[in-house]
Design a protein around this motif. Structure first.
Motif, PDB file in Angstrom:
ATOM      1  N   TYR A  85       0.846  -1.195   0.000  1.00  0.00           N
ATOM      2  CA  TYR A  85       0.000   0.000   0.000  1.00  0.00           C
ATOM      3  C   TYR A  85       0.882   1.246   0.000  1.00  0.00           C
ATOM      4  O   TYR A  85       2.044   1.193   0.401  1.00  0.00           O
ATOM      5  N   GLN A 139     -15.082   0.187   9.542  1.00  0.00           N
ATOM      6  CA  GLN A 139     -15.499   0.716   8.242  1.00  0.00           C
ATOM      7  C   GLN A 139     -16.286   2.015   8.376  1.00  0.00           C
ATOM      8  O   GLN A 139     -16.159   2.904   7.540  1.00  0.00           O
ATOM      9  N   ARG A 149      -8.560   1.648   7.153  1.00  0.00           N
ATOM     10  CA  ARG A 149      -9.770   1.061   6.533  1.00  0.00           C
ATOM     11  C   ARG A 149      -9.462   0.408   5.197  1.00  0.00           C
ATOM     12  O   ARG A 149     -10.159  -0.536   4.785  1.00  0.00           O
ATOM     13  N   ALA A 150      -8.422   0.858   4.512  1.00  0.00           N
ATOM     14  CA  ALA A 150      -8.065   0.271   3.210  1.00  0.00           C
ATOM     15  C   ALA A 150      -7.697  -1.204   3.326  1.00  0.00           C
ATOM     16  O   ALA A 150      -7.813  -1.944   2.350  1.00  0.00           O
ATOM     17  N   TYR A 151      -7.288  -1.638   4.499  1.00  0.00           N
ATOM     18  CA  TYR A 151      -6.918  -3.054   4.678  1.00  0.00           C
ATOM     19  C   TYR A 151      -8.132  -3.979   4.763  1.00  0.00           C
ATOM     20  O   TYR A 151      -8.005  -5.183   4.628  1.00  0.00           O
ATOM     21  N   LEU A 152      -9.306  -3.419   5.025  1.00  0.00           N
ATOM     22  CA  LEU A 152     -10.493  -4.240   5.231  1.00  0.00           C
ATOM     23  C   LEU A 152     -10.847  -5.095   4.013  1.00  0.00           C
ATOM     24  O   LEU A 152     -11.287  -6.228   4.168  1.00  0.00           O
ATOM     25  N   ASP A 153     -10.680  -4.565   2.824  1.00  0.00           N
ATOM     26  CA  ASP A 153     -10.998  -5.340   1.621  1.00  0.00           C
ATOM     27  C   ASP A 153     -10.180  -6.619   1.533  1.00  0.00           C
ATOM     28  O   ASP A 153     -10.665  -7.647   1.083  1.00  0.00           O
ATOM     29  N   ALA A 154      -8.934  -6.560   1.969  1.00  0.00           N
ATOM     30  CA  ALA A 154      -8.065  -7.737   1.922  1.00  0.00           C
ATOM     31  C   ALA A 154      -8.424  -8.765   2.982  1.00  0.00           C
ATOM     32  O   ALA A 154      -8.067  -9.947   2.857  1.00  0.00           O
ATOM     33  N   GLN A 156     -11.585  -9.561   3.895  1.00  0.00           N
ATOM     34  CA  GLN A 156     -12.889 -10.182   3.651  1.00  0.00           C
ATOM     35  C   GLN A 156     -12.864 -11.111   2.458  1.00  0.00           C
ATOM     36  O   GLN A 156     -12.044 -11.215   1.692  1.00  0.00           O
TER      37      GLN A 156
END
Length: 156
Positions: A85, A139, A149-154, A156
């Motif tokens: 990132y 979120q 918050r950008a890490y949340l996609d990874a 799930q």
């Protein structure tokens, strides 16, 4: 290798910093966040992490940072790389926005999943408070930094 403040300020002004962020989850799937004491992102809730030092291998940096940030040494092979990132900040550890160098990080984000009953003793040198957050709360809370918050996609 640690740099004196004058040299480190010059580095921040001239080049990206490389760091490791630790996305730590407990057995309930909650993430550990700390409220940052220092710039950049001062006052925001953020995952633990830190810079990789000159001539420090990724494995050594990971072990050092987990001990320094979590109070427990973890090995990189026990974690999962979430991705690479970029974080950009208008300020730095040295000055508020528009007064000093901005900060650019290239971040290797790793997920660490704790076993049930694992206890962490994170020191309060970088964060004044720690809390376990549900992914939904992370979120939606405006006080959780967008870079976290950008890490949340990874996840799930």
């Amino acid at each position: 290798m640690w740099l004196n403040n004058e040299l480190f300020r010059s580095v921040i002004a001239s080049t990206p910093l490389i760091s490791i962020d630790l996305v730590v989850q407990n057995s309930l799937g909650e993430c550990l966040l700390g409220q940052r004491l220092n710039r950049p992102a001062k006052g925001d809730w953020f995952v633990p992490g830190g810079r990789i030092l000159k001539n420090e291998t990724l494995d050594k940096a990971f072990s050092r940072l987990t001990l320094d940030e979590l109070g427990k040494t973890c090995q990189r092979y026990e974690a999962r790389l979430l991705g690479v990132y970029e974080h950009f900040y208008a300020d730095s550890v040295f000055a508020a926005a528009d007064e000093g160098p901005d900060t650019h990080y290239v971040v290797l984000a790793y997920q660490i999943v704790l076993a049930k009953g694992d206890v962490l003793q994170p020191p309060r040198t970088q964060h004044n408070a720690y809390r376990w957050w549900s992914l939904d709360d992370m979120q939606t809370c405006e006080h959780v930094h967008s870079n976290t918050r950008a890490y949340l996609d990874a996840l799930q």
